[in-house]
Design an enzyme around this catalytic site. Structure first.
Site, short mmCIF file in Angstrom:
data_model
loop_
_atom_site.label_atom_id
_atom_site.label_comp_id
_atom_site.label_asym_id
_atom_site.label_seq_id
_atom_site.Cartn_x
_atom_site.Cartn_y
_atom_site.Cartn_z
N CYS A 1 0.82 -1.22 0.00
CA CYS A 1 0.00 0.00 0.00
C CYS A 1 0.85 1.28 0.00
O CYS A 1 0.45 2.30 -0.55
CB CYS A 1 -0.92 -0.01 1.21
N HIS B 1 -2.91 6.74 2.95
CA HIS B 1 -1.46 6.92 3.08
C HIS B 1 -1.05 8.12 2.23
O HIS B 1 -1.32 8.18 1.03
CB HIS B 1 -0.70 5.69 2.57
N1 LIG Z 1 2.26 -2.48 5.75
C1 LIG Z 1 1.34 -1.44 5.44
C2 LIG Z 1 0.08 -2.00 4.90
C3 LIG Z 1 0.19 -2.11 3.44
O1 LIG Z 1 -0.21 -3.05 2.78
C4 LIG Z 1 1.07 -0.57 6.63
O2 LIG Z 1 1.49 -0.98 7.72
O3 LIG Z 1 0.50 0.50 6.48
#
Ligand SMILES: N[C@@H](CC=O)C(=O)O
Length: 364
Positions: A158, A254
């Protein structure tokens, strides 16, 4: 008889599994017929198995509530009832690799949200808008697995989704030195504020394993299929990425702040033009979850903002803003992507839609 493809969800009770359950409600091409989880959940209704751990903002879909959860470890039995599987299973990486391969070997395609197979050279790691041609490696993977139908395909982490689309749009200008800081929502860790109250008003400057993923995964996405070796060869040009990944008190979304240098000069107008006019096979194919406009550019100084922009294109689009020249690097900008939609279950679902559209996933 339903013409929809029957799909199972492995790891259906966790947060990403719950997102799959929600996104697949009334899906035009796919019908969830199996919810699989650990032996501990097997035999319970989905509602009982999830209990008070439902983490999605909308209620649990009716269709799933009374389905009986099956033991995901029973791969051969589970696979017999589905055309393909989504994997959101949460266990040690070697076990994930093994269970996903077991499913693939039952001639059941597996589209996975997990990182376990991301660096298996003949497993495509795809953002449908960027590198769908990597699905061609599936024919080589099938030879290795000894299957005619089964395979594993994955989506990347992500954290890369807020900036990798911009790098793809600017490929002709040869981005080569890229410094990224990610500001990652707590749902990326499978949490809400209810189960992680320490994150209210807090910042944690460490996410295990995240910086390596943020720096390396774009190189596989920008790689090419080597037909001789039957593998994806990561991009070996001058692109280098360094990152710091920070957990912030945000539920979903994000954000990435990025500084970068280009091999070829570009004007601001050209850079914005390439973002907003980015086109892809995914949009042309009219996939149900492909955004009509993958990337939006926001001109206001205070955008993208999580609260205002995270749901752009149903959470499947990417928002870019604050593009400006820098005093040390050539340019800097800010990107935002929904981490559990574009960055997780939504991205995997769009991969499955493309795999169906391209004929890799069919009815058994
Ligand atoms: N590892 C990431 C999740 C993504 O897939 C996170 O901790 O935000």
């Amino acid at each position: 008889m339903s013409e929809k493809l029957k799909v199972g969800i492995l790891g259906a009770t966790g947060m990403v599994g719950q997102r799959f359950v929600t996104l697949l409600e009334n899906h035009p091409w796919f019908e969830v017929t199996t919810l699989a989880a650990s032996a501990h959940s097997a035999g319970k209704t989905y509602e009982e198995a999830v209990g008070d751990r439902w983490k999605i903002e909308t209620p649990m879909p009716e269709y799933a509530r009374h389905m009986t959860v099956v033991d995901g470890d029973d791969a051969e039995k589970v696979a017999a009832g589905v055309d393909f599987m989504f994997s959101a299973v949460n266990m040690p990486k070697d076990q994930i690799r093994a269970i996903e391969e077991r499913y693939a070997k039952t001639e059941t395609p597996v589209v996975s949200n997990n990182s376990a197979h991301r660096w298996t050279p003949d497993v495509p790691m795809v953002v449908p808008e960027i590198n769908p041609e990597h699905f061609a490696v599936i024919e080589h993977q099938r030879k290795r697995l000894g299957t005619t139908r089964g395979f594993i395909a994955v989506k990347p982490n992500c954290s890369i989704q807020a900036y990798t689309p911009a790098l793809a749009a600017w490929k002709e200008f040869e981005p080569h030195e890229v410094v990224v800081s990610t500001y990652q929502a707590i749902s990326g860790a499978g949490k809400t504020f209810k189960d992680w109250p320490e994150m209210v008003g807090n910042i944690i400057p460490f996410i295990s394993g995240e910086e390596a993923k943020s720096e390396k995964e774009p190189l596989k996405v920008f790689g090419h299929v080597d037909p001789e070796r039957g593998e994806i060869v990561p991009f070996d040009g001058p692109l280098r990425i360094t990152s710091q990944c920070i957990r912030v008190p945000v539920l979903n979304g994000h954000t990435a702040t990025v500084f970068l240098n280009f091999g070829k000069k570009a004007t601001k107008e050209e850079l914005i033009d390439r973002l907003v006019n980015y086109t892809s096979r995914a949009a042309e194919l009219g996939l149900p979850h492909a955004p009509k406009h993958f990337i939006q550019y926001l001109t206001e100084d205070d955008r993208p903002q999580v609260r205002l922009d995270v749901d752009y294109e149903g959470g499947m689009g990417v928002s870019i803003g604050r593009l400006r020249e820098d005093s040390i690097f050539d340019w800097k900008f800010v990107g935002l992507a929904h981490n559990t939609l574009r960055g997780a279950a939504g991205g995997a679902l769009e991969c499955a839609e493309m795999l169906k559209a391209l004929g890799y996933i069919t009815k058994k």
